[in-house]
Design an enzyme around this catalytic site. Structure first.
Site, PDB file in Angstrom:
ATOM      1  N   ASN A   1       9.339 -22.367 -73.503  1.00  0.00           N
ATOM      2  CA  ASN A   1      10.399 -22.736 -74.463  1.00  0.00           C
ATOM      3  C   ASN A   1      11.797 -22.456 -73.903  1.00  0.00           C
ATOM      4  OD1 ASN A   1      10.724 -19.992 -74.668  1.00  0.00           O
ATOM      5  ND2 ASN A   1      10.137 -19.841 -76.826  1.00  0.00           N
TER       6      ASN A   1
ATOM      7  N   LYS B   1      -0.352  -6.635 -76.244  1.00  0.00           N
ATOM      8  CA  LYS B   1      -1.205  -7.116 -75.153  1.00  0.00           C
ATOM      9  C   LYS B   1      -2.647  -6.658 -75.369  1.00  0.00           C
ATOM     10  CE  LYS B   1       1.929  -9.181 -72.611  1.00  0.00           C
ATOM     11  NZ  LYS B   1       1.860 -10.586 -72.212  1.00  0.00           N
TER      12      LYS B   1
ATOM     13  N   HIS C   1      15.843  -4.251 -65.592  1.00  0.00           N
ATOM     14  CA  HIS C   1      14.924  -3.698 -64.592  1.00  0.00           C
ATOM     15  C   HIS C   1      15.661  -3.062 -63.414  1.00  0.00           C
ATOM     16  CE1 HIS C   1      12.306  -6.615 -66.755  1.00  0.00           C
ATOM     17  NE2 HIS C   1      11.578  -5.513 -66.796  1.00  0.00           N
ATOM     18  N   LEU C   2      15.002  -2.043 -62.884  1.00  0.00           N
ATOM     19  CA  LEU C   2      15.646  -1.195 -61.884  1.00  0.00           C
ATOM     20  C   LEU C   2      16.112  -1.957 -60.631  1.00  0.00           C
ATOM     21  CD1 LEU C   2      16.407   1.668 -60.932  1.00  0.00           C
ATOM     22  CD2 LEU C   2      14.083   1.864 -59.993  1.00  0.00           C
TER      23      LEU C   2
ATOM     24  N   PHE D   1       1.518  -3.485 -63.223  1.00  0.00           N
ATOM     25  CA  PHE D   1       2.436  -2.352 -63.159  1.00  0.00           C
ATOM     26  C   PHE D   1       3.844  -2.944 -62.979  1.00  0.00           C
ATOM     27  CE2 PHE D   1      -0.104   1.539 -63.533  1.00  0.00           C
ATOM     28  CZ  PHE D   1      -1.282   0.911 -63.908  1.00  0.00           C
TER      29      PHE D   1
ATOM     30  N   ILE E   1      20.829   6.466 -63.293  1.00  0.00           N
ATOM     31  CA  ILE E   1      19.435   6.933 -63.199  1.00  0.00           C
ATOM     32  C   ILE E   1      19.068   7.546 -64.540  1.00  0.00           C
ATOM     33  CG2 ILE E   1      17.907   8.607 -62.064  1.00  0.00           C
ATOM     34  CD1 ILE E   1      19.783   8.366 -59.586  1.00  0.00           C
ATOM     35  N   PHE E   2      18.019   7.019 -65.143  1.00  0.00           N
ATOM     36  CA  PHE E   2      17.649   7.505 -66.476  1.00  0.00           C
ATOM     37  C   PHE E   2      16.857   8.811 -66.385  1.00  0.00           C
ATOM     38  CE2 PHE E   2      17.656   2.778 -67.914  1.00  0.00           C
ATOM     39  CZ  PHE E   2      19.036   2.825 -68.096  1.00  0.00           C
TER      40      PHE E   2
ATOM     41  N   ALA F   1       3.812 -16.413 -71.039  1.00  0.00           N
ATOM     42  CA  ALA F   1       4.909 -16.454 -72.011  1.00  0.00           C
ATOM     43  C   ALA F   1       4.802 -15.272 -72.963  1.00  0.00           C
ATOM     44  CB  ALA F   1       4.839 -17.756 -72.802  1.00  0.00           C
TER      45      ALA F   1
ATOM     46  N   TYR G   1       4.862  -3.316 -77.619  1.00  0.00           N
ATOM     47  CA  TYR G   1       4.638  -4.267 -76.519  1.00  0.00           C
ATOM     48  C   TYR G   1       3.223  -4.113 -75.958  1.00  0.00           C
ATOM     49  CZ  TYR G   1       4.706  -6.042 -71.736  1.00  0.00           C
ATOM     50  OH  TYR G   1       4.383  -6.664 -70.566  1.00  0.00           O
TER      51      TYR G   1
HETATM   52  N1  UDP Z   1      15.635   2.853 -64.522  1.00  0.00           N
HETATM   53  C1  UDP Z   1      16.807   3.556 -64.281  1.00  0.00           C
HETATM   54  N2  UDP Z   1      18.001   2.926 -64.463  1.00  0.00           N
HETATM   55  C2  UDP Z   1      18.090   1.607 -64.856  1.00  0.00           C
HETATM   56  C3  UDP Z   1      16.880   0.887 -65.076  1.00  0.00           C
HETATM   57  C4  UDP Z   1      15.663   1.549 -64.912  1.00  0.00           C
HETATM   58  O1  UDP Z   1      16.791   4.753 -63.938  1.00  0.00           O
HETATM   59  O2  UDP Z   1      19.212   1.088 -65.022  1.00  0.00           O
HETATM   60  C5  UDP Z   1      14.328   3.538 -64.335  1.00  0.00           C
HETATM   61  C6  UDP Z   1      13.477   3.568 -65.608  1.00  0.00           C
HETATM   62  O3  UDP Z   1      13.791   4.722 -66.356  1.00  0.00           O
HETATM   63  C7  UDP Z   1      12.063   3.624 -65.032  1.00  0.00           C
HETATM   64  C8  UDP Z   1      12.170   2.852 -63.717  1.00  0.00           C
HETATM   65  O4  UDP Z   1      13.573   2.801 -63.401  1.00  0.00           O
HETATM   66  O5  UDP Z   1      11.707   4.947 -64.748  1.00  0.00           O
HETATM   67  C9  UDP Z   1      11.649   1.437 -63.813  1.00  0.00           C
HETATM   68  O6  UDP Z   1      12.219   0.819 -64.955  1.00  0.00           O
HETATM   69  P1  UDP Z   1      12.112  -0.733 -65.253  1.00  0.00           P
HETATM   70  O7  UDP Z   1      12.896  -1.008 -66.490  1.00  0.00           O
HETATM   71  O8  UDP Z   1      12.477  -1.501 -64.022  1.00  0.00           O
HETATM   72  O9  UDP Z   1      10.569  -0.978 -65.489  1.00  0.00           O
HETATM   73  P2  UDP Z   1       9.515  -0.268 -66.502  1.00  0.00           P
HETATM   74  O10 UDP Z   1       8.931   0.893 -65.743  1.00  0.00           O
HETATM   75  O11 UDP Z   1      10.248   0.121 -67.739  1.00  0.00           O
HETATM   76  O12 UDP Z   1       8.509  -1.343 -66.733  1.00  0.00           O
END
Ligand code: UDP
Length: 328
Positions: free
Chosen positions: A32, A145, A188-189, A169, A206-207, A74, A141
């Site tokens: 879509n 699935k 995404h990272l 993964f 970095i989270f 999708a 989410y």
């Molecule tokens: N992450 C981060 N800073 C960002 C985006 C992601 O530190 O701006 C970290 C996030 O906390 C996780 C890893 O990178 O530990 C992968 O995150 P992503 O969102 O790419 O994929 P997920 O593991 O959520 O599917």
């Protein structure tokens, strides 16, 4: 083979379509374009724009295209979003998948591949995560699935619909040069880190760096999209011998800091980073056991180094700094 690919204009779906058409399959992409990009769909594939929520439309597409197999990409795919808007997942994702599965049964399609997720395992007790790990979805989410996996289980029992559920993964890398990651907004990272390398963002946040991991940052299993694509091709072939479920990762873990360091080496650019708050719901470590898919299907990841994965993503981002925008 005639294959219908939903979400075939998206990041993972389009990479798989690329490999399917190269292998000589007749592919129809149904998307879509809410998140996908028309320009991501490889030329030889037939493109049909439309919505899986529309049951009669879905039935019609299957009646017209007469696929022998379906790959269902999708989906809404963000853990964080699902914690804020659960119905997008528990209603939309489930309803769209079920509409498609019903149409598959009604139109005698007996092979189905579902994109599933490591989020099925929430915060696992044991690493690496194999297929025996208890399923305890970490979010709506992951739950959506799992619900679709269960629907497939019953459709196999009752109607003989053979299915493979591939629990991805962290999909990463690009089917460079033409296909890569382009989400809006990007969360995404790796793409964010590369946007910093390109000067499109100031820094990577970095989270959290107080997780119970060697460097305190989260550890993830990054698997290249083209390796994912090969797994789909092998799984489709194996459906001859019955339904199956696989965890799909490269089996190696890399920390957020390791990703940033590797990106600095690959790009040769400064990538300013700072530590911020942890993101709610992030498990410390997610690494797949890929023993089962290796043993049963002979799958092996070709891009198992972080550098190789980031290098392919970098090729894509450098060449398409604004994603597909310029090609649309
Ligand atoms: N992450 C981060 N800073 C960002 C985006 C992601 O530190 O701006 C970290 C996030 O906390 C996780 C890893 O990178 O530990 C992968 O995150 P992503 O969102 O790419 O994929 P997920 O593991 O959520 O599917």
């Amino acid at each position: 083979m005639r294959i219908l690919v939903t979400g075939g204009a998206g990041y993972i779906g389009s990479a798989v379509v690329q490999e399917l058409v190269e292998a000589g399959n007749e592919v129809t992409v149904l998307d879509n374009l809410s998140q996908g990009h028309r320009a991501a769909v490889p030329e030889p594939a037939t493109f049909v724009q439309g919505d899986l929520r529309d049951r009669s439309f879905v039935e019609q597409v299957l009646a017209d295209r007469r696929p022998e197999a379906i790959m269902h990409f999708a989906s809404h795919t963000l853990v964080g979003e699902s914690m804020e808007d659960p119905f997008l997942y528990l209603d939309d994702n489930v309803r769209c998948g079920v509409n498609l599965m019903r149409a598959a049964v009604n139109n005698d399609v007996d092979r189905f591949i579902l994109s599933s997720t490591a989020n099925l395992f929430g915060t696992p007790d044991r690493i690496p995560i194999d297929e025996e790990a208890p399923v305890e979805p970490g979010s709506p989410y992951g739950e959506s699935k799992f619900m679709l996996e269960r629907v497939l289980h019953w459709l196999d029992e009752i109607h003989g619909l053979r299915y493979a559920s591939l629990r991805y993964f962290n999909a990463a890398g690009a089917a460079a040069p033409h296909r890569g990651e382009d989400h809006d907004p990007e969360t995404h990272l790796i793409p964010i880190v590369l946007q910093v390398a390109l000067g499109q963002r100031e820094k990577i946040v970095i989270f959290g760096d107080e997780y119970d991991t060697p460097d305190g940052t989260c550890v993830r299993d990054f698997i290249h999209v083209l390796d994912l694509a090969q797994a789909h091709i092998l799984a489709l072939r194996a459906l001859e011998d019955g339904s199956r479920v696989y965890n799909l990762g490269n089996g190696k873990g890399f920390s957020v800091r390791e990703v940033i360091d590797a990106a600095r080496r690959v790009t040769g650019r400064d990538i300013p980073a700072e530590v911020g708050d942890p993101r709610p719901g992030d498990p410390a470590v997610l690494i797949a056991s890929n023993e089962k898919i290796r043993n049963e299907l002979g799958w092996t990841p070709e891009y198992d180094s972080l550098e190789a994965i980031i290098e392919s993503a970098w090729q894509w981002h450098r060449r398409h700094p604004n994603g597909y925008e310029s090609s649309e």
